[in-house]
Design an enzyme around this catalytic site. Structure first.
Site, PDB file in Angstrom:
ATOM      1  N   GLN A   1       0.825  -1.221   0.000  1.00  0.00           N
ATOM      2  CA  GLN A   1       0.000   0.000   0.000  1.00  0.00           C
ATOM      3  C   GLN A   1       0.851   1.261   0.000  1.00  0.00           C
ATOM      4  O   GLN A   1       0.367   2.328  -0.366  1.00  0.00           O
ATOM      5  CB  GLN A   1      -0.931   0.025   1.223  1.00  0.00           C
ATOM      6  CG  GLN A   1      -2.015  -1.046   1.177  1.00  0.00           C
ATOM      7  CD  GLN A   1      -2.900  -0.963   2.401  1.00  0.00           C
ATOM      8  OE1 GLN A   1      -2.584  -1.534   3.438  1.00  0.00           O
ATOM      9  NE2 GLN A   1      -4.005  -0.249   2.296  1.00  0.00           N
TER      10      GLN A   1
ATOM     11  N   CYS B   1     -10.827  -0.043   3.385  1.00  0.00           N
ATOM     12  CA  CYS B   1      -9.407  -0.144   3.053  1.00  0.00           C
ATOM     13  C   CYS B   1      -8.880   1.255   2.802  1.00  0.00           C
ATOM     14  O   CYS B   1      -9.519   2.043   2.102  1.00  0.00           O
ATOM     15  CB  CYS B   1      -9.221  -1.014   1.808  1.00  0.00           C
ATOM     16  SG  CYS B   1      -7.492  -1.207   1.325  1.00  0.00           S
TER      17      CYS B   1
ATOM     18  N   GLU C   1      -4.914  -7.961   5.181  1.00  0.00           N
ATOM     19  CA  GLU C   1      -3.529  -7.529   4.913  1.00  0.00           C
ATOM     20  C   GLU C   1      -2.769  -8.570   4.093  1.00  0.00           C
ATOM     21  O   GLU C   1      -1.977  -8.219   3.215  1.00  0.00           O
ATOM     22  CB  GLU C   1      -2.774  -7.243   6.219  1.00  0.00           C
ATOM     23  CG  GLU C   1      -3.394  -6.211   7.149  1.00  0.00           C
ATOM     24  CD  GLU C   1      -3.799  -4.914   6.497  1.00  0.00           C
ATOM     25  OE1 GLU C   1      -3.275  -4.584   5.421  1.00  0.00           O
ATOM     26  OE2 GLU C   1      -4.666  -4.226   7.057  1.00  0.00           O
TER      27      GLU C   1
HETATM   28  O1  GNR Z   1      -8.332   0.594   8.543  1.00  0.00           O
HETATM   29  C1  GNR Z   1      -8.798  -0.446   8.101  1.00  0.00           C
HETATM   30  N1  GNR Z   1      -9.958  -0.924   8.608  1.00  0.00           N
HETATM   31  C2  GNR Z   1     -10.472  -2.181   8.316  1.00  0.00           C
HETATM   32  C3  GNR Z   1     -11.777  -2.437   8.704  1.00  0.00           C
HETATM   33  C4  GNR Z   1     -12.339  -3.662   8.447  1.00  0.00           C
HETATM   34  C5  GNR Z   1     -11.596  -4.644   7.831  1.00  0.00           C
HETATM   35  C6  GNR Z   1     -10.302  -4.390   7.427  1.00  0.00           C
HETATM   36  C7  GNR Z   1      -9.737  -3.170   7.671  1.00  0.00           C
HETATM   37  S1  GNR Z   1      -8.098  -2.860   7.205  1.00  0.00           S
HETATM   38  C8  GNR Z   1      -8.117  -1.136   6.989  1.00  0.00           C
HETATM   39  C9  GNR Z   1      -6.715  -0.627   6.761  1.00  0.00           C
HETATM   40  C10 GNR Z   1      -6.198  -1.181   5.448  1.00  0.00           C
HETATM   41  O2  GNR Z   1      -6.569  -0.817   4.374  1.00  0.00           O
HETATM   42  N2  GNR Z   1      -5.336  -2.158   5.530  1.00  0.00           N
HETATM   43  O3  GNR Z   1      -4.877  -2.745   4.421  1.00  0.00           O
HETATM   44 NI    NI Z   2      -6.414  -2.486   2.915  1.00  0.00          NI
END
Ligand code: GNR
Ligand code: NI
Length: 180
Positions: free
Chosen positions: A51, A91, A134
């Site tokens: 990312q 995300c 992730e």
């Molecule tokens: O901040 C994030 N919140 C989230 C909420 C529910 C399921 C997964 C996430 S991960 C995300 C941060 C992100 O994009 N990680 O890759």
């Molecule tokens: Ni994500």
């Protein structure tokens, strides 16, 4: 520490497969620290290296409300999965889009920590959802890939619109004038 730039869908660089970290050295630890600072600043509950345009198998997570329990996963692998559960996901690379996704309910993950030591973690709930989310990033996969083509199209349109508003804040609708 440095706040890194987060790539946004549909950036093709989010699709590159991440490579293993051979040695957990100071450079890897600096990456972890920069990723943690970036995640906390965003704010988000997790961040995968692809990312921030680093195509290595490195993940940081903190699902606590206090934001005082950073979890660093280097070369993570899910070694067992159990059950299924649906939950709403978002995300940082797909801003403004939240959709229900079905994942394994309980998982066991094996990874290396910031000293290079291998460990295993068995978990459920938001932490299990986040770890699975992730690990997908490490394979170049995004949560919108699980959506129907229509919902994915809507997500793309929503992000494109937000981008336009950010970069052409004074352009009138229908006007072909160059952004000021
Ligand atoms: O901040 C994030 N919140 C989230 C909420 C529910 C399921 C997964 C996430 S991960 C995300 C941060 C992100 O994009 N990680 O890759
Ligand atoms: Ni994500």
């Amino acid at each position: 520490m440095t706040i890194l730039t987060i790539l946004e869908f549909p950036d093709e660089r989010l699709r590159k497969k991440a490579q293993p970290i051979a040695v957990v050295d100071d450079a890897a630890r600096r990456l972890l620290d920069d990723m943690l600072e970036t995640m906390y600043a965003a704010p988000g509950v997790g961040l995968a290296a692809p990312q921030v345009n680093v195509h290595k198998r490195v993940v940081v997570i903190d699902v606590t409300e206090e934001k005082n329990s950073p979890l660093c996963l280097i070369n993570p692998e899910i070694i067992s999965k159990e059950g299924e559960e649906e939950s709403e996901e978002g995300c940082l690379s797909v801003p403004g889009v939240f959709e229900k996704i079905t994942r394994a309910e309980k998982i066991t993950v094996r990874a290396q920590d910031r000293t290079g030591q291998s460990f295993e973690l068995e978990t459920g709930g938001l932490l299990a959802v986040c770890i699975q989310h992730e690990l997908d990033h490490l394979e170049g996969k995004l949560f919108v890939d699980y959506l129907s083509p229509l919902k994915r199209h809507m997500a793309r349109k929503k992000i494109q619109k937000a981008h336009r508003q950010k970069h052409e804040p004074r352009a009138k609708p229908g006007s072909h004038a160059a952004p000021i």
